[in-house]
Write a protein that holds these residues in place. Sequence first.
Motif, short mmCIF file in Angstrom:
data_model
loop_
_atom_site.label_atom_id
_atom_site.label_comp_id
_atom_site.label_asym_id
_atom_site.label_seq_id
_atom_site.Cartn_x
_atom_site.Cartn_y
_atom_site.Cartn_z
N ARG B 272 5.94 2.60 -8.05
CA ARG B 272 6.03 1.38 -7.25
C ARG B 272 5.86 1.70 -5.77
N GLY B 273 5.33 0.71 -5.02
CA GLY B 273 5.15 0.87 -3.58
C GLY B 273 6.40 0.46 -2.83
N ASP B 274 6.31 0.44 -1.50
CA ASP B 274 7.46 0.09 -0.67
C ASP B 274 7.91 -1.34 -0.91
N ASN B 275 7.01 -2.20 -1.38
CA ASN B 275 7.38 -3.60 -1.57
C ASN B 275 7.90 -3.87 -2.98
N LEU B 277 6.37 -3.53 -5.78
CA LEU B 277 5.33 -3.82 -6.76
C LEU B 277 4.65 -2.52 -7.18
N GLU B 278 4.15 -2.52 -8.43
CA GLU B 278 3.51 -1.29 -8.91
C GLU B 278 2.22 -1.04 -8.12
N VAL B 279 2.07 0.18 -7.59
CA VAL B 279 0.85 0.51 -6.86
C VAL B 279 0.02 1.56 -7.57
N LEU B 280 0.64 2.32 -8.46
CA LEU B 280 -0.14 3.26 -9.28
C LEU B 280 -0.07 2.74 -10.71
N HIS B 281 -1.25 2.37 -11.23
CA HIS B 281 -1.28 1.73 -12.56
C HIS B 281 -1.76 2.71 -13.61
N GLY B 282 -1.19 3.87 -13.69
CA GLY B 282 -1.62 4.81 -14.72
C GLY B 282 -2.77 5.67 -14.23
N ILE B 283 -2.42 6.73 -13.49
CA ILE B 283 -3.45 7.64 -12.97
C ILE B 283 -3.61 8.79 -13.95
N ASP B 284 -4.86 9.05 -14.35
CA ASP B 284 -5.16 10.20 -15.21
C ASP B 284 -6.15 11.08 -14.49
N LEU B 285 -5.81 12.36 -14.34
CA LEU B 285 -6.80 13.27 -13.79
C LEU B 285 -6.44 14.71 -14.12
N THR B 286 -7.45 15.55 -14.09
CA THR B 286 -7.27 16.96 -14.41
C THR B 286 -7.97 17.76 -13.33
N ALA B 296 -11.59 9.88 -3.44
CA ALA B 296 -12.08 9.04 -2.36
C ALA B 296 -11.44 7.67 -2.47
N GLY B 297 -11.37 6.97 -1.37
CA GLY B 297 -10.83 5.63 -1.43
C GLY B 297 -10.45 5.16 -0.06
N VAL B 298 -10.41 3.82 0.08
CA VAL B 298 -9.97 3.25 1.34
C VAL B 298 -8.45 3.37 1.37
N SER B 299 -7.89 3.69 2.52
CA SER B 299 -6.44 3.87 2.58
C SER B 299 -5.75 2.60 2.12
N GLY B 300 -4.59 2.78 1.50
CA GLY B 300 -3.85 1.62 1.01
C GLY B 300 -4.17 1.28 -0.43
N ASN B 301 -4.87 2.16 -1.11
CA ASN B 301 -5.16 1.91 -2.53
C ASN B 301 -4.32 2.80 -3.44
N GLY B 302 -3.24 3.32 -2.92
CA GLY B 302 -2.31 4.10 -3.74
C GLY B 302 -2.37 5.59 -3.50
N GLN B 303 -3.28 6.06 -2.62
CA GLN B 303 -3.38 7.50 -2.40
C GLN B 303 -2.09 8.06 -1.81
N ARG B 304 -1.55 7.34 -0.81
CA ARG B 304 -0.35 7.85 -0.15
C ARG B 304 0.78 7.95 -1.17
N GLU B 305 0.92 6.90 -2.01
CA GLU B 305 1.99 6.91 -3.00
C GLU B 305 1.77 8.02 -4.03
N ARG B 314 8.69 10.24 -3.79
CA ARG B 314 8.75 8.92 -4.39
C ARG B 314 8.90 9.11 -5.89
N GLY B 315 9.78 8.34 -6.54
CA GLY B 315 9.97 8.48 -7.97
C GLY B 315 8.83 7.84 -8.74
N ALA B 316 8.46 8.44 -9.86
CA ALA B 316 7.46 7.83 -10.72
C ALA B 316 8.17 6.89 -11.67
N THR B 317 7.48 5.83 -12.10
CA THR B 317 8.08 4.94 -13.09
C THR B 317 7.51 5.20 -14.47
N GLY B 318 6.57 6.10 -14.56
CA GLY B 318 6.02 6.44 -15.86
C GLY B 318 4.99 7.54 -15.71
N GLY B 319 4.64 8.17 -16.83
CA GLY B 319 3.60 9.17 -16.79
C GLY B 319 4.15 10.58 -16.64
#
Lengths: 309, 510
Positions: B272-275, B277-286, B296-305, B314-319
């Motif tokens: 979840r983000g500071d507000n 609401l969920e900001v990371l919706h299931g990130i998968d990467l290796t 890559a990405g425009v800032s504010g798309n979950g990279q910071r989180e 920041r605590g994860a809520t899943g994964g």
Amino acid sequence: MQSQPETLGLWGIAVALAGGAMRGSIPYMFVSLGECLTEKSGKINLGMEVILLMGAVTAFGVSDVTGSPWLGVLAAALVGMTLGALHAWLTQQPSVNDVAAGIAMIIFGSGLAFFFGKRFVAPMAPQLPLIDLGSWSSAGAIRSALRISPLFFIGIALAFALHWIFTRTSWGLKVRAAGDDPQAARALGINVNRVRFIAITIGGALAAIGGAHLTLYFPGIWSEGISGGQGLMAVALVIFAQWSPRRCLAAALLFGGAQALGPSLQSLGVNGYYHLFNASPYLLTLGVMIATCTPHRRLAGMPGALGRK
Amino acid sequence: MNALKTPPPHLEACGISKRFGSVQALEDVSINVQPGSFQALLGENGAGKSTIVKCLMGFYHADSGEIRINGTPTRIASPQAARRLGLGMVFQHFTLIPSMTVAENLILARPNLPFVIDWKSETRQLADFLKQAPFQVDPHSRVSTLSAGQKQKVEILKELYLETRLLILDEPTSVLTRDEADEVLGFIHRLVKKGELSALLITHKFREVMAYCDEVTVLRRGRFVGGGKTASLDVSGMAEMMMGEARVRNEAVGTRSPAGRSVLRIEGLRARGDNGLEVLHGIDLTVRAGEIVGIAGVSGNGQRELVEVIAGQRGATGGRISVNDEDHRPTRAMLRNHKFCTLPEEPLKNAAVARMTVAENMAFGVFDQPPFQRAGFLLDRKAIARLGRDLIAKFSVHPPSPDAPIGELSGGNVQRAILARELSSGQVSVLVAANPVFGLDFKAVDFIHERLLQTRNQGVAVLLLSEDLDELLELADRVLVMSGGMIVHETTPEKADPAAIGRQMAGHHS
């Protein structure tokens, strides 16, 4: 005062509670509106507790000496402005923390209030005239429950006025800008320090008027424990009200109602758990803090730069 | 809006010098912005670009030199005075109030606003203005709900609303995608061509200079080093002027061996983000050994989180996060066992204690281990100072004093110090770096980039998050695009199409 409790029943409890809520809400209302204005500008003033206390002792003293309770209210507001200005000046010094300055103000101001209050411990000052809302009823309990201080209506008007200022005036927009993003506000040419200074000073005046109610309303005496932490609870109340003046009004009524729970049950003959019922505003504050504070999100409506330079 | 007809002023700054303490920020710099021209101001960090525009805007006053408006020598005492002359500026950071609506922001910016605002007439004027505005923004939407591109457009709308005739833009596209940048600059370009506006663009992106600007002024270390019509210049020439020397990739980085087995694995990560609401919706990467995976990405798309979850802020809520198929949580023991290093963005805030010394900050990873800790609880300050001196020398941290508070170092040197700490533990198997060169000058950028490549070539799995697509295309072996809290696209630098990546970044998923 006490008529037949058994004839009043549930209706009586409701009226007693409503009257108690209206009376008890007044200090909460003024302090929370003052704190709301302060925090909207981006500053926290915990010293509200002591401004309430100083307002109470000043109003009492001036009312006692001059015989005019309204002069007492005015004097309280002036003292509140002075303390607000002091807090504003303190917290705008480099590396002074809002909360630390507020706590220092509480310690300093309580000492000051107790010092000046010493000679007023015994007497009773002239009180503010009351407005009778219960004249339609023949029951004495209802009539006495609905005798309301004019400050209650002034507080309601103030809440709406503050909302109007925040949304409809240029100064209101500047206050919100200073509280939400001071850097951006400075880039817009807004003198952030001056806007905050004025907001905190007016906020102090409002809180002190709340204090005046404590000593200029029945039983109209001064005692050192008179504020009972209401100034600090009002800070929690602003969070609960999401920094909206109109919601402050509703929240103040809720807290006032919680405070009236013990006395109104007692006036109806329920004496058990009196102290437990009296603790209800504190329990409510705790509940509000637990319900609203989470590390996972920012609070809704919170000024973006609250407590930052 | 009759005022739109007034032509832009002719602005000349002649021989401007400005000194801050012992630093000569500007020395005899001149700029000439003809009415209706689009001029670029190029230079590294610290070249004096911001200083000169702040002199033009009345934030600073030049020590010597003269500013002329339409040929008349003019003293610009304050930003308000600059505004009266038709000069306006769009800053790198936004100057919009997030909790207010677009309309409130535009009206608040107006000079001489009366105490009681006549909202009826203000809204009507604003509606008239927006009707003929080049891009549409809902005046009642709250600024905090707008994307970075929309905010930048509102900033420009605000300047036009204030009847700015000469617009100074300080790196306005640093937070925008390529498409958004083109839209914003293209719009200004059209206004300039119509003769309604002059523009002075501070940037380090040669592409933007070549595509939109008529003229260039290049500064280096506070001096004018070159310039002229864009048509007569090429990118390598401008780069040489900016840096004063050609950039040579250090040979010491070694060569890349093929990527090995997967080391860092992130599965279904949610947060979840500071507000709230969920900001990371299931990130998968290796990330495999010996490979740089860029995000890559425009800032504010979950990279910071994402970085905050990886770093334990920041605590994860899943994964699940795993290293070499073992569960990973950011405890000190696991960080050590998994040889896991992080270089977060804004390291002074996220990876250092500003008031502690450089040596102490460098010892954060090892202070509780022998030989830095004795008898299980006593710190060996001499060993810590030795480590500090060692790393300062190895990573050329400047100034080379281990006892200075790290907060007093420049951004690039803080970055070096933290990178030194993270890579010093000897063997590293995972390195996560977020915007590692943000705000650094070319020399520092090259240094950090070389270290990243060197680390990769030593077989480390590197996850690199950056808002600069060119940086990723230069360094990464695979590029993932993150948008709206999800990985939406994967490509390699060889096959990458910047325009397609830009569309993915903006959230147009095909």
